[in-house]
Design a protein around this motif. Sequence first.
Motif, PDB file in Angstrom:
ATOM      1  N   ALA A   1      12.384  -4.824   0.589  1.00  0.00           N
ATOM      2  CA  ALA A   1      12.647  -4.752   1.888  1.00  0.00           C
ATOM      3  C   ALA A   1      12.131  -3.200   2.805  1.00  0.00           C
ATOM      4  O   ALA A   1      12.045  -3.217   3.074  1.00  0.00           O
ATOM      5  N   HIS A   2      12.668  -2.328   1.818  1.00  0.00           N
ATOM      6  CA  HIS A   2      11.809  -1.174   2.251  1.00  0.00           C
ATOM      7  C   HIS A   2      10.384  -1.153   2.398  1.00  0.00           C
ATOM      8  O   HIS A   2      10.104  -0.552   3.669  1.00  0.00           O
ATOM      9  N   ALA A   3       9.548  -1.771   1.898  1.00  0.00           N
ATOM     10  CA  ALA A   3       8.037  -2.446   1.923  1.00  0.00           C
ATOM     11  C   ALA A   3       8.265  -3.154   3.206  1.00  0.00           C
ATOM     12  O   ALA A   3       6.952  -2.349   4.291  1.00  0.00           O
ATOM     13  N   LEU A   4       8.788  -3.751   3.540  1.00  0.00           N
ATOM     14  CA  LEU A   4       8.607  -4.655   4.550  1.00  0.00           C
ATOM     15  C   LEU A   4       9.347  -3.534   6.208  1.00  0.00           C
ATOM     16  O   LEU A   4       8.681  -3.755   7.263  1.00  0.00           O
ATOM     17  N   LEU A   5       9.964  -3.067   5.289  1.00  0.00           N
ATOM     18  CA  LEU A   5      10.256  -2.002   6.973  1.00  0.00           C
ATOM     19  C   LEU A   5       9.415  -0.791   7.118  1.00  0.00           C
ATOM     20  O   LEU A   5       9.466  -0.149   7.605  1.00  0.00           O
ATOM     21  N   ARG A   6       8.296  -0.668   6.366  1.00  0.00           N
ATOM     22  CA  ARG A   6       6.917   0.158   6.375  1.00  0.00           C
ATOM     23  C   ARG A   6       7.883   1.540   5.380  1.00  0.00           C
ATOM     24  O   ARG A   6       7.083   2.737   5.972  1.00  0.00           O
ATOM     25  N   GLU A   7       8.530   1.816   4.840  1.00  0.00           N
ATOM     26  CA  GLU A   7       8.832   3.079   4.338  1.00  0.00           C
ATOM     27  C   GLU A   7       8.480   2.798   2.664  1.00  0.00           C
ATOM     28  O   GLU A   7       9.158   2.706   1.724  1.00  0.00           O
ATOM     29  N   PHE A   8       7.387   3.150   2.736  1.00  0.00           N
ATOM     30  CA  PHE A   8       6.991   3.073   1.148  1.00  0.00           C
ATOM     31  C   PHE A   8       7.115   4.503   0.424  1.00  0.00           C
ATOM     32  O   PHE A   8       6.958   3.972  -0.928  1.00  0.00           O
ATOM     33  N   ASP A   9       7.031   5.622   1.103  1.00  0.00           N
ATOM     34  CA  ASP A   9       7.468   6.096  -0.217  1.00  0.00           C
ATOM     35  C   ASP A   9       8.717   6.330  -0.471  1.00  0.00           C
ATOM     36  O   ASP A   9       9.017   6.167  -1.575  1.00  0.00           O
ATOM     37  N   ARG A  10       9.891   5.114   0.499  1.00  0.00           N
ATOM     38  CA  ARG A  10      11.513   5.100  -0.659  1.00  0.00           C
ATOM     39  C   ARG A  10      10.537   3.794  -1.456  1.00  0.00           C
ATOM     40  O   ARG A  10      11.524   4.114  -2.326  1.00  0.00           O
ATOM     41  N   GLN A  11      10.618   2.822  -0.837  1.00  0.00           N
ATOM     42  CA  GLN A  11       9.560   1.758  -2.396  1.00  0.00           C
ATOM     43  C   GLN A  11       9.253   2.451  -3.197  1.00  0.00           C
ATOM     44  O   GLN A  11       9.802   2.191  -4.703  1.00  0.00           O
ATOM     45  N   ALA A  12       8.572   3.125  -3.328  1.00  0.00           N
ATOM     46  CA  ALA A  12       7.902   4.133  -4.399  1.00  0.00           C
ATOM     47  C   ALA A  12       8.952   4.827  -5.662  1.00  0.00           C
ATOM     48  O   ALA A  12       8.319   4.546  -5.893  1.00  0.00           O
ATOM     49  N   GLU A  13       9.393   5.331  -4.470  1.00  0.00           N
ATOM     50  CA  GLU A  13      10.930   5.794  -5.544  1.00  0.00           C
ATOM     51  C   GLU A  13      11.236   5.204  -6.159  1.00  0.00           C
ATOM     52  O   GLU A  13      11.917   5.513  -7.500  1.00  0.00           O
ATOM     53  N   LEU A  14      11.866   4.269  -5.821  1.00  0.00           N
ATOM     54  CA  LEU A  14      12.792   2.634  -6.181  1.00  0.00           C
ATOM     55  C   LEU A  14      11.808   1.945  -7.247  1.00  0.00           C
ATOM     56  O   LEU A  14      12.578   1.654  -8.294  1.00  0.00           O
ATOM     57  N   VAL A  15      10.992   1.504  -7.304  1.00  0.00           N
ATOM     58  CA  VAL A  15       9.756   0.957  -8.337  1.00  0.00           C
ATOM     59  C   VAL A  15       9.988   1.764  -9.537  1.00  0.00           C
ATOM     60  O   VAL A  15       9.418   1.119 -10.372  1.00  0.00           O
ATOM     61  N   GLU A  16       8.911   2.996  -9.102  1.00  0.00           N
ATOM     62  CA  GLU A  16       8.776   4.372  -9.950  1.00  0.00           C
ATOM     63  C   GLU A  16       9.453   4.243 -11.200  1.00  0.00           C
ATOM     64  O   GLU A  16       9.576   4.148 -12.541  1.00  0.00           O
ATOM     65  N   ALA A  17      11.135   4.430 -11.004  1.00  0.00           N
ATOM     66  CA  ALA A  17      12.585   4.524 -11.699  1.00  0.00           C
ATOM     67  C   ALA A  17      12.997   2.871 -12.066  1.00  0.00           C
ATOM     68  O   ALA A  17      13.222   3.286 -13.475  1.00  0.00           O
ATOM     69  N   VAL A  18      12.456   1.871 -11.568  1.00  0.00           N
ATOM     70  CA  VAL A  18      12.757   0.251 -12.421  1.00  0.00           C
ATOM     71  C   VAL A  18      11.384   0.236 -13.722  1.00  0.00           C
ATOM     72  O   VAL A  18      11.575  -0.345 -14.965  1.00  0.00           O
ATOM     73  N   LEU A  19      10.309   0.679 -13.263  1.00  0.00           N
ATOM     74  CA  LEU A  19       9.467   0.396 -14.040  1.00  0.00           C
ATOM     75  C   LEU A  19       9.311   0.253 -15.284  1.00  0.00           C
ATOM     76  O   LEU A  19       9.118  -0.282 -16.475  1.00  0.00           O
ATOM     77  N   GLY A  20       9.126   1.907 -16.082  1.00  0.00           N
ATOM     78  CA  GLY A  20      10.102   1.777 -17.135  1.00  0.00           C
ATOM     79  C   GLY A  20      10.662   1.488 -18.096  1.00  0.00           C
ATOM     80  O   GLY A  20      10.132   0.821 -18.763  1.00  0.00           O
ATOM     81  N   PRO A  21      11.852   0.920 -17.452  1.00  0.00           N
ATOM     82  CA  PRO A  21      12.843   0.083 -17.871  1.00  0.00           C
ATOM     83  C   PRO A  21      12.239  -1.139 -18.035  1.00  0.00           C
ATOM     84  O   PRO A  21      12.315  -2.082 -18.943  1.00  0.00           O
ATOM     85  N   GLN A  22      11.829  -1.711 -17.391  1.00  0.00           N
ATOM     86  CA  GLN A  22      11.493  -3.043 -17.073  1.00  0.00           C
ATOM     87  C   GLN A  22      10.079  -3.384 -18.330  1.00  0.00           C
ATOM     88  O   GLN A  22      10.012  -4.871 -18.716  1.00  0.00           O
ATOM     89  N   ILE A  23       9.570  -1.973 -18.590  1.00  0.00           N
ATOM     90  CA  ILE A  23       8.235  -2.019 -19.847  1.00  0.00           C
ATOM     91  C   ILE A  23       9.258  -2.777 -20.836  1.00  0.00           C
ATOM     92  O   ILE A  23       8.851  -3.168 -21.724  1.00  0.00           O
ATOM     93  N   ARG A  24      10.351  -2.067 -21.019  1.00  0.00           N
ATOM     94  CA  ARG A  24      11.333  -1.472 -22.135  1.00  0.00           C
ATOM     95  C   ARG A  24      11.667  -2.837 -22.732  1.00  0.00           C
ATOM     96  O   ARG A  24      11.629  -3.530 -23.931  1.00  0.00           O
ATOM     97  N   LEU A  25      12.117  -3.682 -21.856  1.00  0.00           N
ATOM     98  CA  LEU A  25      13.082  -5.029 -21.383  1.00  0.00           C
ATOM     99  C   LEU A  25      12.852  -6.205 -22.078  1.00  0.00           C
ATOM    100  O   LEU A  25      12.890  -7.118 -22.505  1.00  0.00           O
ATOM    101  N   LEU A  26      11.562  -5.714 -20.740  1.00  0.00           N
ATOM    102  CA  LEU A  26      11.037  -7.769 -20.582  1.00  0.00           C
ATOM    103  C   LEU A  26       9.557  -7.580 -21.520  1.00  0.00           C
ATOM    104  O   LEU A  26       8.714  -8.437 -20.852  1.00  0.00           O
ATOM    105  N   GLY A  27       9.075  -6.257 -20.948  1.00  0.00           N
ATOM    106  CA  GLY A  27       7.329  -6.207 -21.386  1.00  0.00           C
ATOM    107  C   GLY A  27       6.469  -6.253 -20.533  1.00  0.00           C
ATOM    108  O   GLY A  27       6.871  -6.061 -19.004  1.00  0.00           O
TER     109      GLY A  27
END
Length: 849
Positions: free
Chosen positions: A742-768
């Motif tokens: 949603a932040h990407a659609l609003l062109r708020e890429f800084d905020r998008q990067a913060e959110l996605v960076e925080a979830v990527l590690g757990p996703q790799i651990r839990l989902l692969g």
Amino acid sequence: MTDDRFDVFLCSADDALEKALRTGGMRVFRDRAFDDFDTGTAAALAGSRVLLAQCPRDPPTAFAARLTAAFTAALRHGDPADRVLTIGGQSPVKPLCRGSAALPDLVRRVRRKVAGTRGPLGPAPRPPHWFTGRHTAFWTVHNGLDGGRLLLHGLPGVGKTALAERYACLYRDSFGGGVLRTGPFGHLDPGDFLPAFHLDLARAVAEHWATDVTGLDLRRLSLLLADRITAAGEQVLLLVDDVPAGLPSTVLDRVAPGSARTLVTSRFAQSWAAPSVHLPGLTPEESAGLLPPGGDAVRRFALRCDGHPMTVRATAFAVRDAAGPLTDAVLAERPDLAPEAIRDVLRGLAPTARDLLRLGAVLAPAPLPQDVARAALGSPDPAEFEAAVAELAGHGFAQRSGELLRLQGLAVEVAQGESGALLGEAPDAVLAGLAREAPGSGLVRHARSLADHAPAHRLRLLRPVAAAHERHGDPAAAGEIHATILASGEATSADFAAAARVEIDCGLHAEAAEHAREALVLATTDAERHTASLTAAQALDCRGDYAEADVFRHAEHPPETGEARYRAALATAVAQRLRGRPQPALLEPLLDELEPGTLKDELALEHARSLLRAGHPQRASDVAAAVVANQHAAGRERHPRCEDAEFVRAEAVLTLDLAGLPADREDRAAELRALEQGYRLRYGAEHALTLTAATFADRALLALGRPRHALAALAATEQVVLRVLGDDHPLGYRIRHGRGLAHALLREFDRQAELVEAVLGPQIRLLGRTHPETLESRLDLGLALALSGRGPLEEARALVDDAARDTAGALGVSGELTAKARAAKQVVRLPASFTSALFAVERLVWPGA
């Protein structure tokens, strides 16, 4: 013998009630004014068969004194509720009625109670020491708990714990669900409080409801407590004794689940949004009731020592044989500070009694089995030990509760200052007790305290403490203990492997891999080498380092028999799923071999995940549903395994339901919301299906180009997910990734990067790394970093290229995600100045997007 003069002693200002009782044929004494409880009024109460009171919310002192006198008098006749009748909820017994009741019905109820008596109440006996000076305090506590929680604070030894426990006993009819006692915790640093409270609450819940609570973190344990209270339909009182000073209000909020009345005691006032009651010392009159006669001299002494109960009690013991009334001269020789008064008593104790108090200085201030205490003192003669316990109890320095013994904290502190702490055989005694008792034993707290006083036994004592925290879903607390063990220089292969396992649960995968390698180096048996290799492979899998993980996995030789064989197969199945190559057939034959139980449910849950990932949602749903049913049958409905199975089933069911939805984005979004509403009506707002469907429906708003609406909807769903599932659930990561889009659609890429960076590690651990959700997060993070200008563009390109390569390998050359990967590779290769200009133009063209 007391004259039988009245049927009802009426504490009420209601003329109609008095008239109705008299009309009903009963003899009534009307207590018209709350004046002094004089001889005439006390005599009228003694000559009455029952007391009937309309309980005011803030009872005057004299009113509380009347009920207290009636209550203590009624105790000799059996159940006080048959003699002390109240209207309203603020009473020490179950009220005759809580709300308004028709007078004829009320009169009938009172007449039945009167008819069941065999004579008047009689005079109230002299209240025992724990009752003296606490008439109004009981009422104040009871009224304060109306809001759900209360803080009771006062000086050490002033009687906070005794009052809290006696309140729980006297007001037991208000807590039909029983009392859970935890603590004391006053010796702990604030940062150590929650882990200790978690262990103690787990013990209390397990004992109270005879249920298995292993694996439940504090949040889930609180939810289980709420479930049990709701199911019983009766209120529960939670006592949290002697919390440390300086606890943040957020921490205190966590110990007070809204489902239970929570009474917290502390030596200090706390900054907490809850009613607070200060417990003072005894009044001069109350002190005089405990001391031999002495008139004004006793009252002056009570003022001098601020009525501290332990000072008064010690003085009463010291002057018990005084001839004649006490005088100022006699009392002037007595200390007026509690520690000094206690010290005088200690000097007259038998050696074993003194040693028992000194032993308390190296133990936690928690209940201790008496057989462990005796073994810690070197196993003195049973009669000698029994005499020592009785002597301490007689002075108020110890309290028995069944086979448990609790030492008074202030007396222990004074004994330690007088003669020093006594270690004795305590480490071996506690370790032997831990070996005999069930997991979750209160002895864990003593082991943790002893570890600070017994360097030679430190590691042996810390290992069961770490295991207890891990067993109860607190890997952070377990990790701190393991860090101490590893820093000792004496850690074994098993210690390093256990530390690595906990670090995996904490998300510290690099540290876990390193410690697993250390475990492998130190291993001396095939079993240790197997455990270390498997742990290292799991840590590397969680990081997405599959090639290196395979080296460890292929190097080890799993045993062919025993539970380890099934564990190894489970780890292999997880590894294959994380690599995007699920193999449901791997676990299926093993499930047929296993008897129902925890291990079979673990394998079945992974089997369901593999089926879902392999494209078999119906079979996945059936297997997951069976796991859920097994967990519920075992009373484990709040266990993470049950929770995970519910969400695997939810995703499988939703996958089946989504199969028939229209392709049009508007229609599809509407159907998703209709599915959510249907699940909500059928299963409730917090059910797994409802929350999963809500997340899909919220994210569907993004496809419609409505990012602001999506943000609001996702935020609302996230609040429920956080409350029900905590902040480490895959559904929460899916929501946060959606917020990033949603932040990407609003062109708020800084905020998008913060959110996605925080979830990527757990996703790799839990989902692969190759799960579609993880692949999309990897692509989105690279795009967000490139479009926001955060960090070198080369790093963003490398992220996108890597994710695009894995996407093609896992999903093929067609599909939306593959198309997104190709487009992302083109975008990140535009010149930095061009992407910045493109970003600026978009802001101008779509300022309200």
